[in-house]
Design an enzyme around this catalytic site. Structure first.
Site, PDB file in Angstrom:
ATOM      1  N   LYS A   1     -74.120 -39.481  42.054  1.00  0.00           N
ATOM      2  CA  LYS A   1     -74.439 -38.726  43.498  1.00  0.00           C
ATOM      3  C   LYS A   1     -73.376 -37.645  43.427  1.00  0.00           C
ATOM      4  O   LYS A   1     -72.097 -37.662  43.269  1.00  0.00           O
ATOM      5  CB  LYS A   1     -73.932 -39.758  44.585  1.00  0.00           C
ATOM      6  CG  LYS A   1     -74.099 -39.417  45.866  1.00  0.00           C
ATOM      7  CD  LYS A   1     -74.203 -40.460  47.028  1.00  0.00           C
ATOM      8  CE  LYS A   1     -74.716 -39.910  48.335  1.00  0.00           C
ATOM      9  NZ  LYS A   1     -75.297 -41.064  49.000  1.00  0.00           N
TER      10      LYS A   1
ATOM     11  N   GLU B   1     -88.239 -39.669  42.229  1.00  0.00           N
ATOM     12  CA  GLU B   1     -87.741 -40.014  43.554  1.00  0.00           C
ATOM     13  C   GLU B   1     -88.231 -38.930  44.654  1.00  0.00           C
ATOM     14  O   GLU B   1     -88.591 -37.805  44.304  1.00  0.00           O
ATOM     15  CB  GLU B   1     -86.249 -40.166  43.640  1.00  0.00           C
ATOM     16  CG  GLU B   1     -85.531 -38.719  43.278  1.00  0.00           C
ATOM     17  CD  GLU B   1     -83.947 -39.132  42.927  1.00  0.00           C
ATOM     18  OE1 GLU B   1     -83.467 -40.255  43.157  1.00  0.00           O
ATOM     19  OE2 GLU B   1     -83.499 -38.076  42.306  1.00  0.00           O
TER      20      GLU B   1
END
Length: 165
Positions: free
Chosen positions: A25, A58
């Protein structure tokens, strides 16, 4: 709520599963923002990234699941996804109810032929995906497995975090 489900477009850009930042992230959201703008300009709610090998990866800020052949499938980390806590919770819930799951790569043909699909994220919880690139997923409405997992996930969040305010 996502009672009617979301629509998506396959992004023209790709997730680079070989990048140093793959699966981490970061604050670099430029690709996701541009992909979402591209999808919305085409009338869709969300964008779906493929990896550099053409596997489904994703969405812009969500993981993706499909029901295919009686199994709940989600792309593995090797497709360049950012594994999420909601994704993990859904995998755990699926195991508890005896729903077979796997994390193997799949392509757009399998996505388009899925019986059901949904996104997961901490913000969205579970959000049904009913159309990709103008083609219906399953019946074009949230499916029974998706609805069951949504209920069970909401119950889990309420048990662990208290009622929503």
């Amino acid at each position: 709520t996502y009672s009617k489900g979301l629509t998506a477009r396959i992004a023209s850009g790709r997730r680079n599963e070989r990048a140093f930042s793959s699966g981490i992230k970061t604050i670099g959201y430029t690709e996701a923002i541009l992909a979402l703008q591209e999808a919305r300009a085409q009338g869709a709610d969300e964008a779906i990234f493929l990896d550099t090998s053409g596997h489904v990866a994703e969405a812009t800020a969500s993981n993706l699941f499909v029901m295919l052949g009686g199994r709940l499938r989600t792309p593995p980390a090797s497709c360049g996804i950012l594994p999420g806590v909601t994704r993990d919770a859904v995998m755990e819930i699926a195991g508890l109810i005896g729903l077979p799951t796997d994390q193997t790569p799949f392509g757009t043909a399998e996505l388009m032929s899925a019986d059901e699909a949904f996104f997961t994220s901490s913000l969205r919880g579970l959000a049904p995906l009913v159309e990709v690139d103008g083609r219906k997923i399953g019946a074009g409405a949230p499916g029974s497995v998706t609805r069951e997992l949504m209920l069970r996930y909401d119950a889990l969040v309420e048990r662990e975090c208290g009622p929503a305010r």
